[in-house]
Every structure is written in C-alpha cells, then in structure tokens.
Design a protein around this motif. Sequence first.
Motif, short mmCIF file in Angstrom:
data_model
loop_
_atom_site.label_atom_id
_atom_site.label_comp_id
_atom_site.label_asym_id
_atom_site.label_seq_id
_atom_site.Cartn_x
_atom_site.Cartn_y
_atom_site.Cartn_z
N PHE A 1 -3.48 -40.02 36.37
CA PHE A 1 -4.75 -40.57 36.84
C PHE A 1 -4.51 -41.72 37.80
O PHE A 1 -3.58 -42.52 37.62
N GLU A 2 -5.39 -41.82 38.80
CA GLU A 2 -5.28 -42.89 39.78
C GLU A 2 -6.68 -43.28 40.27
O GLU A 2 -7.46 -42.43 40.71
N TRP A 3 -7.02 -44.56 40.21
CA TRP A 3 -8.30 -45.04 40.74
C TRP A 3 -8.26 -44.95 42.26
O TRP A 3 -7.33 -45.46 42.90
N ILE A 4 -9.27 -44.31 42.86
CA ILE A 4 -9.30 -44.15 44.32
C ILE A 4 -9.37 -45.51 45.01
O ILE A 4 -8.66 -45.76 46.00
N SER B 1 -19.83 -43.65 42.02
CA SER B 1 -19.38 -43.16 43.33
C SER B 1 -18.34 -44.08 43.96
O SER B 1 -17.57 -43.65 44.82
N ASN B 2 -18.33 -45.35 43.54
CA ASN B 2 -17.33 -46.29 44.05
C ASN B 2 -16.13 -46.43 43.12
O ASN B 2 -15.23 -47.24 43.37
N ASN B 3 -16.13 -45.67 42.04
CA ASN B 3 -15.06 -45.75 41.06
C ASN B 3 -14.57 -44.36 40.68
O ASN B 3 -14.43 -44.02 39.50
N ARG B 4 -14.34 -43.56 41.71
CA ARG B 4 -13.83 -42.22 41.47
C ARG B 4 -12.36 -42.27 41.03
O ARG B 4 -11.62 -43.17 41.42
N ILE B 5 -11.98 -41.28 40.26
CA ILE B 5 -10.61 -41.21 39.75
C ILE B 5 -9.98 -39.91 40.24
O ILE B 5 -10.56 -38.83 40.10
N LYS B 6 -8.80 -40.03 40.81
CA LYS B 6 -8.06 -38.84 41.24
C LYS B 6 -7.18 -38.38 40.07
O LYS B 6 -6.51 -39.18 39.43
N ILE B 7 -7.19 -37.09 39.83
CA ILE B 7 -6.39 -36.50 38.77
C ILE B 7 -5.35 -35.59 39.42
O ILE B 7 -5.69 -34.77 40.29
N SER C 1 -4.92 -30.93 41.88
CA SER C 1 -5.65 -32.13 42.26
C SER C 1 -7.14 -31.99 41.95
O SER C 1 -7.71 -30.91 42.14
N ALA C 2 -7.76 -33.07 41.50
CA ALA C 2 -9.19 -33.07 41.20
C ALA C 2 -9.71 -34.50 41.30
O ALA C 2 -8.94 -35.47 41.30
N LEU C 3 -11.03 -34.62 41.37
CA LEU C 3 -11.71 -35.92 41.36
C LEU C 3 -12.74 -35.93 40.24
O LEU C 3 -13.42 -34.93 40.00
N VAL C 4 -12.88 -37.07 39.57
CA VAL C 4 -13.86 -37.18 38.50
C VAL C 4 -14.60 -38.51 38.61
O VAL C 4 -14.02 -39.52 39.03
N GLU C 5 -15.89 -38.48 38.27
CA GLU C 5 -16.71 -39.69 38.18
C GLU C 5 -17.32 -39.73 36.78
O GLU C 5 -17.92 -38.75 36.34
N PHE C 6 -17.17 -40.84 36.11
CA PHE C 6 -17.76 -41.02 34.80
C PHE C 6 -19.04 -41.84 34.90
O PHE C 6 -19.13 -42.76 35.73
N LYS C 7 -19.99 -41.54 34.07
CA LYS C 7 -21.26 -42.25 34.09
C LYS C 7 -21.10 -43.69 33.63
O LYS C 7 -21.80 -44.58 34.11
#
Length: 284
Positions: A233-236, A158-164, A205-211
Amino acid sequence: MEDLKIEEMDLYEILEIEFGSTAEQIKKAYRKKALQCHPDKNPDDPNAAKKFHQLSKILEVLTDVKAREAYDRVLKGRKEAAIRHRELDGKRRKLKEDLEERERLAAGGGYKHKSEAQKLREEIERLRKEGSKQVEEEIQNILRTIHEETPKSEWDSSNNRIKIKWNSEKKDPNNGGYTRDLLHRFLSKYGDIQALVLSPKRKGSALVEFKEQKAAEMAVELEVGLPENPLRFEWINGAPQGAHKPKSDLIKDSDFESVTLMNLRRAEERKKLIEQMMADEDES
C-alpha cells in the motif's frame, strides 16, 4: 417557472434597491438575496429552488439594457396608473377601465401599437431564447461562494487515495490471483469503501478510497492480502495529517505473543475467506 409575471412585479422592491440603481448595485443585491434563498442554505424550504430561479430571471431582465428599459416603462406606467386610479371615484374609474379595454382591443399592427407590457414580454422571451452571460456568471459565483462556505469534512477520500500493488506478470490472465471482488472483500472489513478501481492498463495495480480515515489507515497498516502474493500500500499524496504511524518492524519481546496471535487469527480468517470464495465459485 413560466408563470412568473415580471410585468406585475416590482423587481427593485424585491431586491430592496432603488429604481435607478446601477448594474453593479443590482448584481450586489442579487448576490445577497440569492445566497439567502439558495436551496443548499434552505434544505427545509420546498420553494427555495423556485425563489432562486425567480431571482435569476429578475437579474436577467435588470442587467439587459433593452429589457430593463421596457420593464421600467411598464413599472412607471403601472405606478402612474395606480395613482390616477386612486384619485378617481368609482363611476369614473369604471368608465376609464372600459375605455382602456376598448383601446387595447382596437390596438394592433406594428410594434408601435403594442402595449408596453407586450413589448416587455417580447424582451423577456428574447432573453429566454438567447440566455444571459451575465446571469450565468453570477449564478456560478453564487455556487462557488456556497461551496466555499459549506463546512468541509476533515477527511476527503478523493485527496487520500491509496495505491495498491502486488506481483503480476504482464500477460498473467489471473492478475496475480487478485480480482476486484477479492480486493473488496479484503478491504471492506476495515470500513466503507468509496471507490475501488483496478488499473485497466497495468497488471498488479489498483486504487482505493475509503469513506473514513480510520478505515484507510487500518487497511494500510494491517492488510496483507494473499499470503503467496502480499499487497503493498502507498498513499498517493502522502499519509494524511494525524495518520497513525505503522508499527516498527522491531517487535519487543513483550509484544511478540500478542502480535503472533493476531497474525494467526488474520491468517485463519483469510483461509476461511478463500475457502468460501472457492465454494461460491464451484456452486456458480
């Protein structure tokens, strides 16, 4: 939990405190006990939740002035009766018990004729209906403490979301060729995805979180998406600590062949994926 018989319990003994303890001493003892028996601290104890609930009911009684006074009278009377009971012989004890039973059955009418135990039960019922702000606050304090003490994973998705991002016209019904399913297929090969959401208001635009951190880093570094409309890709919150730095755009001659082969393999895999998706859509 309604079978908890407060009038038959020594609440002070359970909390391991003295009869005349102050409210602060009671709360301190409660916190200590509650932290010891909370279900999160005792995952193998099937009764942990029940014990934690019982402690909250005990705290509720002992931090309410009227309820505590009623309880103290019951406890004091019960202890005095126990002492007298031990002093009587068997025959006299039986006569005393019979007399007390007749007096109990004859009692009735107003509050002054009720037994101390009955008064206590009424106070407990009042607390059940009204609730206790003090108890609620203490429970929240316990939960916060447990949360703070729980070892945290080094990776918090949740603290390392990535914007696509990708190119898409505002009125493009195909959103630049991307759907959630397509993005998920591109990204899931790097690892488990915790969450993937397309922006409902902004195209492209989208947001992704990886486990896992490694999966996130690989996706950011390697994934291109559709060749005709590449993904960006961009780290939020900026790249996570210790993240692998992307390869330099300046490729050494010695690396050119391996990089070219890797790109060709990725292009071929992407082509097969798109062909499979088109075939699946035709079948449906």
